[in-house]
Design an enzyme around this catalytic site. Structure first.
Site, PDB file in Angstrom:
ATOM      1  N   LYS A 127      23.316  -7.497  -3.789  1.00 27.83           N
ATOM      2  CA  LYS A 127      25.009  -7.694  -3.894  1.00 27.83           C
ATOM      3  C   LYS A 127      25.385  -7.351  -3.005  1.00 27.83           C
ATOM      4  O   LYS A 127      26.793  -6.686  -3.198  1.00 27.83           O
ATOM      5  CB  LYS A 127      25.655  -7.902  -5.349  1.00 27.83           C
ATOM      6  CG  LYS A 127      24.442  -8.042  -6.094  1.00 27.83           C
ATOM      7  CD  LYS A 127      24.485  -7.108  -7.729  1.00 27.83           C
ATOM      8  CE  LYS A 127      23.609  -7.408  -8.382  1.00 27.83           C
ATOM      9  NZ  LYS A 127      23.229  -6.279  -9.694  1.00 27.83           N
ATOM     10  N   ARG A 170      11.631   2.409   1.540  1.00 32.21           N
ATOM     11  CA  ARG A 170      11.294   1.896   3.079  1.00 32.21           C
ATOM     12  C   ARG A 170      12.250   0.784   2.871  1.00 32.21           C
ATOM     13  O   ARG A 170      12.696  -0.178   1.832  1.00 32.21           O
ATOM     14  CB  ARG A 170       9.937   1.208   2.782  1.00 32.21           C
ATOM     15  CG  ARG A 170       9.780   0.233   3.873  1.00 32.21           C
ATOM     16  CD  ARG A 170       8.455  -0.637   3.937  1.00 32.21           C
ATOM     17  NE  ARG A 170       7.393   0.601   4.105  1.00 32.21           N
ATOM     18  CZ  ARG A 170       6.589  -0.083   4.296  1.00 32.21           C
ATOM     19  NH1 ARG A 170       6.052  -0.741   4.486  1.00 32.21           N
ATOM     20  NH2 ARG A 170       5.603   1.069   5.114  1.00 32.21           N
ATOM     21  N   ARG A 217       1.227  -1.364   0.134  1.00 28.42           N
ATOM     22  CA  ARG A 217       0.089   0.072  -0.057  1.00 28.42           C
ATOM     23  C   ARG A 217       0.959   1.117   0.025  1.00 28.42           C
ATOM     24  O   ARG A 217       0.693   2.186  -0.650  1.00 28.42           O
ATOM     25  CB  ARG A 217      -0.757   0.094   0.654  1.00 28.42           C
ATOM     26  CG  ARG A 217      -0.898  -0.390   2.667  1.00 28.42           C
ATOM     27  CD  ARG A 217      -1.482  -0.613   3.507  1.00 28.42           C
ATOM     28  NE  ARG A 217      -2.174  -1.819   3.211  1.00 28.42           N
ATOM     29  CZ  ARG A 217      -3.494  -2.090   2.723  1.00 28.42           C
ATOM     30  NH1 ARG A 217      -4.135  -1.348   2.450  1.00 28.42           N
ATOM     31  NH2 ARG A 217      -3.422  -2.880   2.789  1.00 28.42           N
ATOM     32  N   THR A 218       1.454   0.880   1.009  1.00 23.54           N
ATOM     33  CA  THR A 218       3.026   2.797   1.104  1.00 23.54           C
ATOM     34  C   THR A 218       3.337   2.973  -0.557  1.00 23.54           C
ATOM     35  O   THR A 218       3.197   3.985  -0.958  1.00 23.54           O
ATOM     36  CB  THR A 218       4.168   2.595   2.283  1.00 23.54           C
ATOM     37  OG1 THR A 218       3.316   2.379   3.244  1.00 23.54           O
ATOM     38  CG2 THR A 218       4.679   4.029   2.239  1.00 23.54           C
ATOM     39  N   HIS A 225       7.328   6.721  10.534  1.00 19.62           N
ATOM     40  CA  HIS A 225       7.509   6.581   9.274  1.00 19.62           C
ATOM     41  C   HIS A 225       6.568   7.976   8.860  1.00 19.62           C
ATOM     42  O   HIS A 225       5.027   7.538   9.122  1.00 19.62           O
ATOM     43  CB  HIS A 225       5.988   4.978   9.380  1.00 19.62           C
ATOM     44  CG  HIS A 225       5.160   4.468   7.856  1.00 19.62           C
ATOM     45  ND1 HIS A 225       5.544   5.241   7.243  1.00 19.62           N
ATOM     46  CD2 HIS A 225       4.436   3.782   7.489  1.00 19.62           C
ATOM     47  CE1 HIS A 225       4.522   4.489   5.656  1.00 19.62           C
ATOM     48  NE2 HIS A 225       3.726   3.928   6.100  1.00 19.62           N
TER      49      HIS A 225
END
Lengths: 315, 139
Positions: free
Chosen positions: A80, A101, A51-52, A129
């Site tokens: 990596k 995020r 959703r974000t 957040h």
């Protein structure tokens, strides 16, 4: 370069402006439909989220911009072993703004320190957040018409629930608010959040009994007990069903209560409550997109990437 | 017990009793090439009991570390047998690469070459917080 890492990076004056812009977008979306033409948002999501990321991407598309997307750590250079700092420097060469995020706390701070474009923290582990808080604030504003003199109940996982920490910080700046922190013993708010309340002499109470306090609340902010924050599956299973909001429990709540939830929900709010006029969580989702649009505009304008912004109509 | 006076070096006096070993670790004094004397739990008129550290031969230690461990301690800098400076070091605003964040979820636990930075958040209680994840650390 101005970024948004912590909701407290924005002054209350700036929050008011963002809310005004969001309200203006809601009133006249056409006016904003081409503002970010030829501009690119990079969404770097090193932790699962639907959703974000969708909200950021929808926000950028509705502003007429484009999106570059990394949607999992496994398919990116992070797998990596590339550092967050190097990723931020690299992406700065392609995009105009980053939404990131990451599962590690402080990752967005490191990205912002190394990027040459604005970075928006879209969640750094269990820490902060801020754009969820922007969604929460617009919802509170639209539902209550004020940020002061509110009794705000926060319920569920208050330890790892980063939305809770950010919302407490944000609402602590307004006068007359009182917090009711409802959680099992193991999921109480961390000390650094409580120290903010203590320092500012903001009244708060801690309880594990939702029913004891539900009738006092103007806002009930429910949260999910998040499986991904636990090192131990056993603890998760023991705590996950601590609070489930049902129509029966809602009978003890006030008529003007606003039930909020950052979503996704699992089972902590019964589906039967969705039709209750006091349920605001899907409105919150929509509000989140509008606030992200307002934020992208603000940061791109401050970075000089956007030369002008549409004039807000005065309500 | 006697310890020879030093010609060049630092004497950290009036350390809170019990804090010398912590300071010894954080200053990296276990380096075998250094001449160091630690006196612990000795009688003090001022404090009742105190610790003392004498470091012979070097004067360029990270003074912020001393301020972090004990801002009340007295730092005496000695050159050519003369006391040239005597001071206390207030708790520093920032500590760089002195402490390590213990939060396994902190970005500093995985990101290569990221400096470990702690900022003073409460001077009275001497609480430091990691600038990345805000985890607290008190001295």
């Amino acid at each position: 370069m101005r970024s948004l890492i912590d909701i407290l990076d924005l002054s209350t004056e700036e929050l008011r402006e963002l809310i005004e812009t969001a309200e203006d977008i809601i009133a006249d979306p056409e006016k904003y439909a081409e503002v970010c033409r030829h501009k690119k948002l990079a969404t770097l999501f090193f932790e699962p989220s639907t959703r974000t990321r969708l909200s950021f991407e929808a926000a950028m598309y509705e502003l007429g911009g484009n999106v570059l997307s990394v949607s999992s750590a496994n398919s990116s250079s992070a797998a990596k072993g590339e550092s967050v700092a190097d990723t931020a420097k690299t992406v700065s060469c392609y995009a105009d703004i980053i939404a990131m995020r990451h599962p590690k706390e402080g990752a967005a701070f490191v990205a912002a320190a190394n990027a040459s474009i604005p970075v928006i923290n879209a969640g750094d582990g269990g820490h902060l957040h801020p754009t969820q808080t922007l969604a929460d604030l617009l919802t509170i504003w639209r539902e209550k018409g004020r940020f002061t003199d509110l009794t705000i109940g926060l319920c569920g996982d208050l330890k790892f629930g980063r939305t809770v920490h950010s919302l407490i910080s944000a609402m602590s700046r307004y006068e007359g608010n009182r917090f009711v922190l409802i959680s099992p013993e193991e999921l109480k708010v961390p000390s650094y959040v409580k120290s903010v309340l203590k320092e500012k002499n903001i009244p708060y109470e801690q309880t594990s009994d939702l029913m004891e306090v539900i009738g006092d609340l103007d806002i009930l902010y429910m949260t999910r007990v998040q499986r991904e924050r636990f090192f131990n599956e056993e603890d998760y299973l023991r705590l996950k069903d601590s609070y489930i909001l049902t129509p029966d429990k809602m009978r003890s709540a006030r008529e003007d209560l606003s039930v909020m939830h950052p979503l996704p929900r699992v089972n902590e709010i019964s589906v039967a409550i969705d039709d209750d006029p006091r349920a605001c969580y899907f409105k919150q989702v929509k509000n989140g997109k509008y606030m992200r649009m307002a934020l992208i505009l603000k940061l791109l304008y401050e970075a000089g990437t956007l030369k002008t912004l549409p004039e807000r109509s005065r309500a | 017990m006697t310890v020879d006076s030093i010609q060049n070096g630092i004497v950290i006096d009036h350390l809170r009793a019990g804090s010398a070993m912590k300071l010894y670790e954080l200053l990296g004094l276990s380096d075998p090439s250094l001449t160091v004397a630690i006196m612990k739990n000795v009688t003090s008129r001022k404090l009742g009991r105190k610790d003392i550290i004498k470091i012979d031969g070097i004067t360029d230690v990270d003074l912020d570390v001393i301020g972090y461990v004990d801002p009340e301690a007295t730092v005496n800098i000695i050159r050519d047998g003369e006391l040239i400076e005597k001071k206390s070091i207030p708790a520093p605003e920032r500590l760089v690469n002195v402490l390590r964040c213990k939060n396994p979820r902190c970005i500093s636990s995985t990101e290569q070459e990221l400096p470990q930075i702690f900022a003073l958040s409460d001077r009275e209680k001497r609480i430091y917080r990691c600038i990345y994840c805000e985890t607290r650390f008190s001295s």
